[in-house]
Design a protein around this motif. Sequence first.
Motif, PDB file in Angstrom:
ATOM      1  N   UNK A 128    -104.951 -45.608  52.866  1.00 24.04           N
ATOM      2  CA  UNK A 128    -104.512 -46.642  51.926  1.00 24.04           C
ATOM      3  C   UNK A 128    -103.511 -46.109  50.913  1.00 24.04           C
ATOM      4  N   UNK A 129    -103.538 -44.832  50.637  1.00 21.54           N
ATOM      5  CA  UNK A 129    -102.590 -44.254  49.683  1.00 21.54           C
ATOM      6  C   UNK A 129    -101.178 -44.239  50.250  1.00 21.54           C
ATOM      7  N   UNK A 130    -101.075 -44.117  51.553  1.00 23.31           N
ATOM      8  CA  UNK A 130     -99.757 -44.057  52.174  1.00 23.31           C
ATOM      9  C   UNK A 130     -99.006 -45.382  52.069  1.00 23.31           C
ATOM     10  N   UNK A 131     -99.724 -46.463  51.794  1.00 26.56           N
ATOM     11  CA  UNK A 131     -99.078 -47.768  51.664  1.00 26.56           C
ATOM     12  C   UNK A 131     -98.264 -47.893  50.384  1.00 26.56           C
ATOM     13  N   UNK A 132     -98.556 -47.017  49.397  1.00 19.02           N
ATOM     14  CA  UNK A 132     -97.975 -47.196  48.070  1.00 19.02           C
ATOM     15  C   UNK A 132     -97.364 -45.886  47.550  1.00 19.02           C
ATOM     16  N   UNK A 133     -96.244 -45.465  48.142  1.00 11.53           N
ATOM     17  CA  UNK A 133     -95.598 -44.227  47.697  1.00 11.53           C
ATOM     18  C   UNK A 133     -95.238 -44.294  46.214  1.00 11.53           C
ATOM     19  N   UNK A 134     -95.497 -43.228  45.508  1.00 11.18           N
ATOM     20  CA  UNK A 134     -95.246 -43.235  44.069  1.00 11.18           C
ATOM     21  C   UNK A 134     -93.756 -43.342  43.751  1.00 11.18           C
ATOM     22  N   UNK A 135     -92.899 -42.884  44.675  1.00 10.19           N
ATOM     23  CA  UNK A 135     -91.461 -42.947  44.378  1.00 10.19           C
ATOM     24  C   UNK A 135     -90.909 -44.370  44.406  1.00 10.19           C
ATOM     25  N   UNK A 136     -91.688 -45.332  44.876  1.00  8.73           N
ATOM     26  CA  UNK A 136     -91.260 -46.731  44.849  1.00  8.73           C
ATOM     27  C   UNK A 136     -91.537 -47.391  43.497  1.00  8.73           C
ATOM     28  N   UNK A 177     -97.643 -60.806  35.407  1.00  7.53           N
ATOM     29  CA  UNK A 177     -98.304 -59.884  36.345  1.00  7.53           C
ATOM     30  C   UNK A 177     -97.662 -58.501  36.222  1.00  7.53           C
ATOM     31  N   UNK A 178     -98.471 -57.481  35.976  1.00  5.60           N
ATOM     32  CA  UNK A 178     -97.960 -56.134  35.712  1.00  5.60           C
ATOM     33  C   UNK A 178     -97.316 -55.494  36.942  1.00  5.60           C
ATOM     34  N   UNK A 179     -97.533 -56.061  38.111  1.00  6.15           N
ATOM     35  CA  UNK A 179     -96.820 -55.583  39.294  1.00  6.15           C
ATOM     36  C   UNK A 179     -95.311 -55.718  39.101  1.00  6.15           C
ATOM     37  N   UNK A 180     -94.893 -56.665  38.290  1.00  3.41           N
ATOM     38  CA  UNK A 180     -93.475 -56.868  38.029  1.00  3.41           C
ATOM     39  C   UNK A 180     -92.899 -55.754  37.158  1.00  3.41           C
ATOM     40  N   UNK A 181     -93.756 -55.092  36.399  1.00  4.86           N
ATOM     41  CA  UNK A 181     -93.332 -53.911  35.639  1.00  4.86           C
ATOM     42  C   UNK A 181     -93.270 -52.696  36.561  1.00  4.86           C
ATOM     43  N   UNK A 182     -94.275 -52.542  37.392  1.00  4.42           N
ATOM     44  CA  UNK A 182     -94.330 -51.382  38.298  1.00  4.42           C
ATOM     45  C   UNK A 182     -93.172 -51.423  39.296  1.00  4.42           C
ATOM     46  N   UNK A 183     -92.913 -52.608  39.835  1.00  7.60           N
ATOM     47  CA  UNK A 183     -91.871 -52.792  40.841  1.00  7.60           C
ATOM     48  C   UNK A 183     -90.871 -53.840  40.335  1.00  7.60           C
ATOM     49  N   UNK A 184     -89.930 -53.461  39.501  1.00  9.06           N
ATOM     50  CA  UNK A 184     -89.000 -54.441  38.926  1.00  9.06           C
ATOM     51  C   UNK A 184     -88.049 -55.069  39.936  1.00  9.06           C
ATOM     52  N   UNK A 185     -87.808 -54.391  41.050  1.00 10.68           N
ATOM     53  CA  UNK A 185     -86.956 -54.950  42.088  1.00 10.68           C
ATOM     54  C   UNK A 185     -87.751 -55.972  42.895  1.00 10.68           C
ATOM     55  N   UNK A 186     -87.271 -57.208  42.917  1.00 16.05           N
ATOM     56  CA  UNK A 186     -88.028 -58.292  43.537  1.00 16.05           C
ATOM     57  C   UNK A 186     -88.246 -58.066  45.030  1.00 16.05           C
ATOM     58  N   UNK A 187     -87.229 -57.562  45.730  1.00 10.84           N
ATOM     59  CA  UNK A 187     -87.389 -57.320  47.167  1.00 10.84           C
ATOM     60  C   UNK A 187     -88.436 -56.242  47.425  1.00 10.84           C
ATOM     61  N   UNK A 188     -88.387 -55.176  46.642  1.00  8.95           N
ATOM     62  CA  UNK A 188     -89.376 -54.112  46.777  1.00  8.95           C
ATOM     63  C   UNK A 188     -90.777 -54.640  46.478  1.00  8.95           C
ATOM     64  N   UNK A 189     -90.886 -55.455  45.442  1.00 12.00           N
ATOM     65  CA  UNK A 189     -92.188 -55.996  45.050  1.00 12.00           C
ATOM     66  C   UNK A 189     -92.763 -56.889  46.147  1.00 12.00           C
ATOM     67  N   UNK A 190     -91.928 -57.679  46.776  1.00  7.79           N
ATOM     68  CA  UNK A 190     -92.408 -58.544  47.862  1.00  7.79           C
ATOM     69  C   UNK A 190     -92.924 -57.706  49.027  1.00  7.79           C
ATOM     70  N   UNK A 191     -92.257 -56.602  49.313  1.00  9.38           N
ATOM     71  CA  UNK A 191     -92.716 -55.731  50.391  1.00  9.38           C
ATOM     72  C   UNK A 191     -94.079 -55.124  50.056  1.00  9.38           C
ATOM     73  N   UNK A 192     -94.221 -54.675  48.814  1.00 10.45           N
ATOM     74  CA  UNK A 192     -95.503 -54.099  48.394  1.00 10.45           C
ATOM     75  C   UNK A 192     -96.594 -55.166  48.441  1.00 10.45           C
TER      76      UNK A 192
END
Length: 537
Positions: free
Chosen positions: A270-278, A51-66
Amino acid sequence: MNQPRLHTLPRLAVFAFLFCSTAYAARPNFLFVAIDDLNDFAGYASEEPGNFLQVIYPNADQRRQVASRLTPNLDELASRSAPFLRSYCPSALCGPSRTSLMTGTMPHRTGYYLHDRHFRTYDTLKDVVTLPQYLKQNGYFSTGLGKLFHTSRGTVDGPLENDWADARYSWNRWVNHPTGCNGGQPSKYSPPLGGLLRFGPSRTRLEQSGDWLAADFAARLLENGTAETIGINSNRKEHAQSVSLPTDRPFFLGCGLFRPHLPFFAPKAYFKKFPVNEMSGLNADTLQAIITDLDDVTGDARRFSDINNGKMKVLIENAVRVSGDNDESKVAAWREIVQSYLACVSFADDCVGRIVEGLDASPYRDNTILVLWSDHGYHLGAKYHLAKQALWEEANRTVLMIRDPRNASSCDGQPRRQIVSLRDLYPTICTLAELDVPSKVAGTSLVPLLKDSAASEVNQTVLMTYQQGNHSIRTPTHRFSRYRDGATELYDMIGDPAQRYNLVKSSPELASKLRADLERQVEDEIAESTSRAARAN
């Protein structure tokens, strides 16, 4: 959902719903929900290999939050459905994939490789019986709105070529209705000459968007048995449309959502849910690694990346034009288009939530089978590709879940990891409706997997085609692709789910075996030019 909306059912409507014949009660209704261009970016699938979300958010805790804020409605539905995590499309393009699903045919056998015109103008498909048409012929009331076939507009009395929704054949009642979300404010990285490649927040509020209104119409129809909306007729003039569900026969209700299809516009919230700096995984090193990953991809396979032409190339070149030739501008553009896609996914998820809310509040809920699917996947950078239109995993893996309230096993939330195809939905729905599967329909019923999440594979391989001569087969462990120019790819989907290492040269025996299997499946392939009928009628 952002603002759950529950509706009180009129008493008379409830009494009417409950006054059904025994024959009607014995046959299930179907709620058939389609989502356009949705890949596996769903919370419940976010930890699946590749799943490419794992590339976008490599930190597992951050990915779970997203993941928790990305698709809460799909996640909740998956927890009480049968979610299929290895579901694939017949073709990674809207029209061919949907036509294959709805007609029970395969693109290589019909020549319907594009969606340049109505499928019935092809001589291989002019007399085909679609899934809703077959149900209609067998006593079902079929009604729908939104993008179920290639576009959402239909006409029963105009030229066939304008009846994209197949209103005259497939439906007792078709509703022309706006879809998507207009009012977009393109990002500065949105290419000015990019065509549909536009992205950014929309000024349109959720409750004013086409997709939400379509979802709300379907929900109200389920809740009240009747619903009225303002739709768009074939002349694009507004007119009131209404549908009432019958009390003496079962129904097939289809609702198609257009987002997250391009342009990637969604309400601003909906854009505010996904800050680009994350998105720490989208950086200069990753961008270079994706380009390097193409080193063992040759010929037509390489042509399906965007390295020489395509949306990713256009995006990056525009970033250089806007902010200079540096890593920061390229990464910023990449992050913003990914943010826009995620916003559109989240927006679509709320629309799904409204539909499911309507079903849950409906007297039909205990006898209505919910089938939810996306028509194909979507690349957000893998293989330097920003689109569907390819044979790689990201373009072909779809969302699919089925919930049959009459069968507790199909409501257990247990993931089904057997390989399945959207082509399997036609025979599955026929089986669930207790109808014979037409002899010419491709695919295999998924009912055994609904009954038991641990059941054996129903498909040893599934076939995908993108344009004439380009095919891929997926086994439980590998993906093998053969292109029109003879180029081939072989990937170990267990050990290398990101498809970084082409094993054609290092595993020649396996490549040869899978190639023979693929060629056997497509030996009756026909050329597009021989499948066309005259445009008249």
